[in-house]
Design a protein around this motif. Structure first.
Motif, PDB file in Angstrom:
ATOM      1  N   MET A  44       0.824  -1.219   0.000  1.00  0.00           N
ATOM      2  CA  MET A  44       0.000   0.000   0.000  1.00  0.00           C
ATOM      3  C   MET A  44       0.853   1.262   0.000  1.00  0.00           C
ATOM      4  O   MET A  44       0.378   2.338   0.331  1.00  0.00           O
ATOM      5  N   GLY A  45       2.142   1.141  -0.342  1.00  0.00           N
ATOM      6  CA  GLY A  45       2.981   2.317  -0.506  1.00  0.00           C
ATOM      7  C   GLY A  45       3.831   2.714   0.686  1.00  0.00           C
ATOM      8  O   GLY A  45       4.566   3.693   0.611  1.00  0.00           O
ATOM      9  N   VAL A  46       3.751   1.982   1.797  1.00  0.00           N
ATOM     10  CA  VAL A  46       4.630   2.280   2.928  1.00  0.00           C
ATOM     11  C   VAL A  46       6.025   1.784   2.558  1.00  0.00           C
ATOM     12  O   VAL A  46       6.194   0.649   2.132  1.00  0.00           O
ATOM     13  N   PHE A  47       7.005   2.652   2.710  1.00  0.00           N
ATOM     14  CA  PHE A  47       8.350   2.313   2.252  1.00  0.00           C
ATOM     15  C   PHE A  47       9.304   1.972   3.393  1.00  0.00           C
ATOM     16  O   PHE A  47       9.985   0.958   3.366  1.00  0.00           O
ATOM     17  N   ASP A  48       9.390   2.824   4.420  1.00  0.00           N
ATOM     18  CA  ASP A  48      10.363   2.617   5.489  1.00  0.00           C
ATOM     19  C   ASP A  48       9.961   3.419   6.721  1.00  0.00           C
ATOM     20  O   ASP A  48       9.078   4.267   6.659  1.00  0.00           O
ATOM     21  N   ALA A  49      10.642   3.141   7.834  1.00  0.00           N
ATOM     22  CA  ALA A  49      10.422   3.890   9.071  1.00  0.00           C
ATOM     23  C   ALA A  49      11.736   3.984   9.828  1.00  0.00           C
ATOM     24  O   ALA A  49      12.610   3.139   9.677  1.00  0.00           O
ATOM     25  N   VAL A  70       9.085   8.866  15.575  1.00  0.00           N
ATOM     26  CA  VAL A  70       9.187   7.809  14.575  1.00  0.00           C
ATOM     27  C   VAL A  70       8.816   8.458  13.247  1.00  0.00           C
ATOM     28  O   VAL A  70       7.779   9.106  13.140  1.00  0.00           O
ATOM     29  N   LEU A  71       9.690   8.319  12.265  1.00  0.00           N
ATOM     30  CA  LEU A  71       9.419   8.853  10.927  1.00  0.00           C
ATOM     31  C   LEU A  71       8.990   7.716  10.009  1.00  0.00           C
ATOM     32  O   LEU A  71       9.521   6.613  10.093  1.00  0.00           O
ATOM     33  N   VAL A  72       8.027   8.000   9.136  1.00  0.00           N
ATOM     34  CA  VAL A  72       7.520   7.007   8.189  1.00  0.00           C
ATOM     35  C   VAL A  72       7.627   7.579   6.785  1.00  0.00           C
ATOM     36  O   VAL A  72       7.183   8.705   6.526  1.00  0.00           O
ATOM     37  N   TRP A  73       8.238   6.792   5.892  1.00  0.00           N
ATOM     38  CA  TRP A  73       8.346   7.174   4.479  1.00  0.00           C
ATOM     39  C   TRP A  73       7.340   6.381   3.667  1.00  0.00           C
ATOM     40  O   TRP A  73       7.076   5.213   3.945  1.00  0.00           O
ATOM     41  N   VAL A  74       6.788   7.037   2.639  1.00  0.00           N
ATOM     42  CA  VAL A  74       5.936   6.356   1.664  1.00  0.00           C
ATOM     43  C   VAL A  74       6.639   6.419   0.307  1.00  0.00           C
ATOM     44  O   VAL A  74       7.519   7.242   0.089  1.00  0.00           O
ATOM     45  N   ARG A  75       6.241   5.538  -0.565  1.00  0.00           N
ATOM     46  CA  ARG A  75       6.907   5.390  -1.861  1.00  0.00           C
ATOM     47  C   ARG A  75       6.892   6.650  -2.713  1.00  0.00           C
ATOM     48  O   ARG A  75       7.811   6.916  -3.462  1.00  0.00           O
ATOM     49  N   ASN A  77       7.313   9.781  -2.048  1.00  0.00           N
ATOM     50  CA  ASN A  77       8.068  10.958  -1.652  1.00  0.00           C
ATOM     51  C   ASN A  77       9.411  10.565  -1.037  1.00  0.00           C
ATOM     52  O   ASN A  77       9.458   9.685  -0.196  1.00  0.00           O
ATOM     53  N   PRO A  78      10.490  11.233  -1.420  1.00  0.00           N
ATOM     54  CA  PRO A  78      11.796  10.913  -0.835  1.00  0.00           C
ATOM     55  C   PRO A  78      11.955  11.427   0.601  1.00  0.00           C
ATOM     56  O   PRO A  78      12.823  10.965   1.335  1.00  0.00           O
ATOM     57  N   ASP A  79      11.117  12.379   1.004  1.00  0.00           N
ATOM     58  CA  ASP A  79      11.162  12.906   2.372  1.00  0.00           C
ATOM     59  C   ASP A  79      10.182  12.138   3.246  1.00  0.00           C
ATOM     60  O   ASP A  79       9.194  11.586   2.748  1.00  0.00           O
ATOM     61  N   PRO A  80      10.408  12.123   4.559  1.00  0.00           N
ATOM     62  CA  PRO A  80       9.447  11.436   5.435  1.00  0.00           C
ATOM     63  C   PRO A  80       8.058  12.056   5.299  1.00  0.00           C
ATOM     64  O   PRO A  80       7.909  13.271   5.267  1.00  0.00           O
ATOM     65  N   TRP A  91      -0.005   9.483  21.476  1.00  0.00           N
ATOM     66  CA  TRP A  91       0.873   9.579  20.312  1.00  0.00           C
ATOM     67  C   TRP A  91       0.297  10.621  19.369  1.00  0.00           C
ATOM     68  O   TRP A  91      -0.870  10.559  18.991  1.00  0.00           O
ATOM     69  N   ILE A  92       1.125  11.576  18.980  1.00  0.00           N
ATOM     70  CA  ILE A  92       0.718  12.638  18.064  1.00  0.00           C
ATOM     71  C   ILE A  92       1.172  12.244  16.660  1.00  0.00           C
ATOM     72  O   ILE A  92       2.338  11.912  16.449  1.00  0.00           O
ATOM     73  N   LEU A  93       0.255  12.298  15.706  1.00  0.00           N
ATOM     74  CA  LEU A  93       0.559  11.992  14.308  1.00  0.00           C
ATOM     75  C   LEU A  93       0.630  13.298  13.531  1.00  0.00           C
ATOM     76  O   LEU A  93      -0.299  14.107  13.582  1.00  0.00           O
ATOM     77  N   ILE A  94       1.745  13.491  12.836  1.00  0.00           N
ATOM     78  CA  ILE A  94       1.986  14.731  12.098  1.00  0.00           C
ATOM     79  C   ILE A  94       2.238  14.415  10.634  1.00  0.00           C
ATOM     80  O   ILE A  94       3.002  13.507  10.312  1.00  0.00           O
ATOM     81  N   ASP A  95       1.592  15.162   9.755  1.00  0.00           N
ATOM     82  CA  ASP A  95       1.872  15.111   8.326  1.00  0.00           C
ATOM     83  C   ASP A  95       3.134  15.945   8.116  1.00  0.00           C
ATOM     84  O   ASP A  95       3.096  17.171   8.187  1.00  0.00           O
ATOM     85  N   GLN A  96       4.251  15.289   7.892  1.00  0.00           N
ATOM     86  CA  GLN A  96       5.545  15.969   7.775  1.00  0.00           C
ATOM     87  C   GLN A  96       5.629  16.852   6.538  1.00  0.00           C
ATOM     88  O   GLN A  96       6.274  17.885   6.555  1.00  0.00           O
TER      89      GLN A  96
END
Length: 127
Positions: A44-49, A70-75, A77-80, A91-96
């Motif tokens: 589903m496009g999750v790349f790394d964390a 915790v940073l999460v990368w998706v396919r 975008n090269p930035d988190p 836990w606060i979720l932020i759109d980086q």
């Protein structure tokens, strides 16, 4: 008549306290869930964390290491794309990418579920 003493009038050594700030830590069950979530989310496009911890000599009372975020990368975008950070017992979720807070969640698993619902929430367990 009782006399009131303001805090700023007290000697410095009397202001010192033993309050330990409450900091969430990433427990082994969080790490294991993150790995399963990453594996399930790849289609589903999750790349790394990446887990960014605090200083190595800091340990919570329960033995876990406090986590800064915790940073999460998706396919796409090269930035988190997302950041999860603890705040008290939530836990606060932020759109980086847009620098926008998406919400505050009671569990790490629920915050990941909001990013990509790839694992059933029933699989979570209490620490």
């Amino acid at each position: 008549m009782a006399q009131v003493t303001h805090l700023h009038d007290l000697p410095r050594d009397r202001n010192a306290c033993n309050i330990v700030p409450l900091r969430q830590g990433l427990l082994p069950r969080h790490r294991e869930y993150l790995l399963r979530w990453l594996e399930a989310g790849q289609r589903m496009g999750v790349f790394d964390a990446e887990i960014a911890g605090t200083a190595h000599d800091v340990v919570n009372l329960d033995g876990s290491a406090p986590v800064d975020h915790v940073l999460v990368w998706v396919r796409e975008n090269p930035d988190p794309a997302y950041m999860l950070r603890p705040q008290g017992m939530r836990w606060i979720l932020i759109d980086q990418i847009r620098d926008h807070e998406l919400g505050s969640y009671a569990s790490f698993e629920l915050a990941l579920h909001v990013i990509r619902p790839v694992l059933p929430l029933a699989e979570t367990c209490a620490a």
